[in-house]
Design an enzyme around this catalytic site. Structure first.
Site: not given
Ligand code: NAD
Ligand code: LMR
Length: 325
Positions: A157, A185
Site C-alpha cells: 500500500d 491492509h
Molecule cells: P497462492 O494460492 O498462489 O499460494 C498460497 C500457497 O499457500 C499455496 O501454495 C498453498 O498451498 C499454501 N498454503 C495454504 N495453506 C497453507 C498452510 N497452512 N501452510 C503452508 N502453506 C499453505 O497465493 P499467493 O498469491 O501466493 O498469496 C498468498 C497470500 O498472500 C494470500 O492470502 C493473498 O491474499 C496474500 N497477499 C497479501 C498481500 C499483502 O500486501 N499483505 C499482497 C498480496 C497477496
Molecule cells: C493486494 O493488495 O494486492 C493483496 O492483498 C491481494 C488482494 O487480495 O488484494
C-alpha cells in the site's frame, strides 16, 4: 562466509513465493556475503509442486543458498529460524473482500503461532497472508515470541501510494517520503497524503487538487488489489513479493533522513489505537535494529474520520476471531 541466516517461508509453492524465493536465495535481501538456509513450508497436497520449486532453486546455483528444507510441518519449518515470512494462505478471488478470508485463513495462524516458539530468540515474523493484520494478531496471541517481533505488511500500500503521488506530480518515486498508510491492509486503509512529502515539502503543496487526493487517490490505493485481481484473474504476486523484500529491509536497516515507513505492528496505544491491535503505523528503525513509532503526526478532522473507520474495522475483525486469540 558467516553462519547461514535461517528463513522460513510458508506457502512456498505459491505465486508470491515464486517471486520472492529466488531473490532471497540470490543474496538480494540479506546480502551477498550472508548465506541463507530456506525452510519451505507447504500443505501436503502441494509438496510435489514444492519439490519442483526446490529443483529450480538448486539449478540457479546461487553461491548464497546454503541449504533447503522442505516440509509440511510448521514445527520443522520454524525450528531455529531468524525470519518467518508467513505467506501461505488462500488469496481472495474477484468480488471478495480480504476480510471474507478471515475464517478460512485465520485458523492457519493458530498452529503456526504456537510452532513459532521453536524459532531463534531473535526471530522476526512477517505476515503477508490475508487478512494479514488479523492473521498476525492470531499468530502473535498464540505464540510466546515477544509481540514486538511481529508485523504485517502494509508496504504494498505504501509503494502503491508513492507511485501514484510521484506520477501525479511528475517527479521520481524517490521524491516522495513520509508515506504513511494507517490501519488495515483492506479497502478501508487510509493512505495519508496530508503527512506525505514530495521533495521534502508537504505533498498537498505540490498536488493542489484536493478532490483528486481525497477521492481518487485514496480509492485507487484502497482498491488496487481488487483491480489487479480483476485484470489478472489472480492476486498481485510480484509486487507483493517486492513489498515483502522492502518490508524486511525497512526492519533491518536504519531509516534514512528523518523519513518513516509503514508497517502494521502491535499497538501500544499511540494515536489512540487499542493496545494489542496490529495496526498500520509510521515507523522508524533505529541504529540498533529496533523500531519506534513516529508520534505527533497531525490528522485533520477529515483524516481522523478515515482513521476511525479503519480502526473500527480492525476492532470488528478482532471480535470475529476472538475464539482464535
Ligand atoms: P497462492 O494460492 O498462489 O499460494 C498460497 C500457497 O499457500 C499455496 O501454495 C498453498 O498451498 C499454501 N498454503 C495454504 N495453506 C497453507 C498452510 N497452512 N501452510 C503452508 N502453506 C499453505 O497465493 P499467493 O498469491 O501466493 O498469496 C498468498 C497470500 O498472500 C494470500 O492470502 C493473498 O491474499 C496474500 N497477499 C497479501 C498481500 C499483502 O500486501 N499483505 C499482497 C498480496 C497477496
Ligand atoms: C493486494 O493488495 O494486492 C493483496 O492483498 C491481494 C488482494 O487480495 O488484494
Amino acid at each position: 562466509m558467516s553462519n547461514p541466516i535461517r528463513v522460513a517461508i510458508s506457502g512456498a509453492a505459491g505465486q508470491i513465493a515464486y517471486s520472492i524465493l529466488f531473490r532471497i536465495a540470490s543474496g538480494q535481501l540479506f546480502g551477498k556475503d550472508r548465506p541463507v538456509h530456506l525452510n519451505l513450508l507447504e500443505i501436503p497436497q502441494a509438496m510435489n509442486a514444492l519439490s519442483g520449486v526446490a529443483m529450480e532453486l538448486e539449478d540457479c546455483a546461487f553461491p548464497t543458498l546454503a541449504g533447503l528444507t522442505l516440509t509440511d510441518q510448521a514445527e520443522v519449518a520454524f525450528d531455529g529460524i531468524h525470519w518467518a515470512l508467513l505467506i501461505g494462505s488462500r488469496p481472495r478471488g474477484p468480488g471478495m473482500e480480504r476480510a471474507d478470508l478471515i475464517r478460512i485463513n485465520g485458523p492457519i495462524f493458530v498452529g503456526q503461532g504456537k510452532a513459532l516458539n521453536r524459532s531463534a530468540d531473535d526471530v522476526r515474523v512477517v505476515v503477508v497472508g490475508n487478512p494479514c493484520n488479523t492473521n498476525c494478531l492470531i499468530a502473535m496471541n498464540n505464540s510466546d515470541v515477544p509481540n514486538d517481533r511481529f508485523s504485517a505488511m502494509m508496504r504494498l500500500d505504501q509503494n502503491r501510494s508513492k507511485a501514484l503521488l510521484a506520477g501525479k506530480s511528475h517527479l521520481p518515486i524517490t521524491a516522495v517520503s513520509h508515506m504513511v498508510v494507517w490501519g488495515n491492509h483492506s479497502n478501508r486503509q487510509y493512505p495519508d497524503f496530508e503527512n506525505a512529502r514530495i521533495n521534502g515539502r508537504p505533498a498537498t503543496e505540490l498536488i493542489t487538487d484536493t478532490a483528486w487526493l481525497r477521492e481518487s487517490f485514496v480509492a485507487l490505493v484502497q482498491e488496487r488489489g481488487a483491480a489487479v485481481i480483476k485484470a489478472r484473474g489472480l492476486s498481485s504476486a510480484a509486487s507483493a513479493a517486492n513489498a515483502a523484500m522492502d518490508h524486511v529491509t525497512a526492519l533491518i536497516e536504519p531509516t534514512a533522513d528523518n523519513d518513516c515507513f509503514s508497517a502494521a505492528v502491535c499497538s501500544h496505544g499511540a494515536y489512540g489505537v487499542d493496545a494489542g491491535l496490529i495496526f498500520g503505523l509510521p515507523l522508524r528503525t533505529r541504529a540498533n535494529g529496533t523500531q519506534e513509532v513516529v508520534e505527533g503526526l497531525a490528522l485533520s478532522p477529515w483524516a481522523q474520520e478515515k482513521f476511525n473507520i479503519v480502526l473500527n474495522e480492525l476492532r470488528t475483525e478482532r471480535d470475529v476471531v476472538k475464539d482464535l486469540l
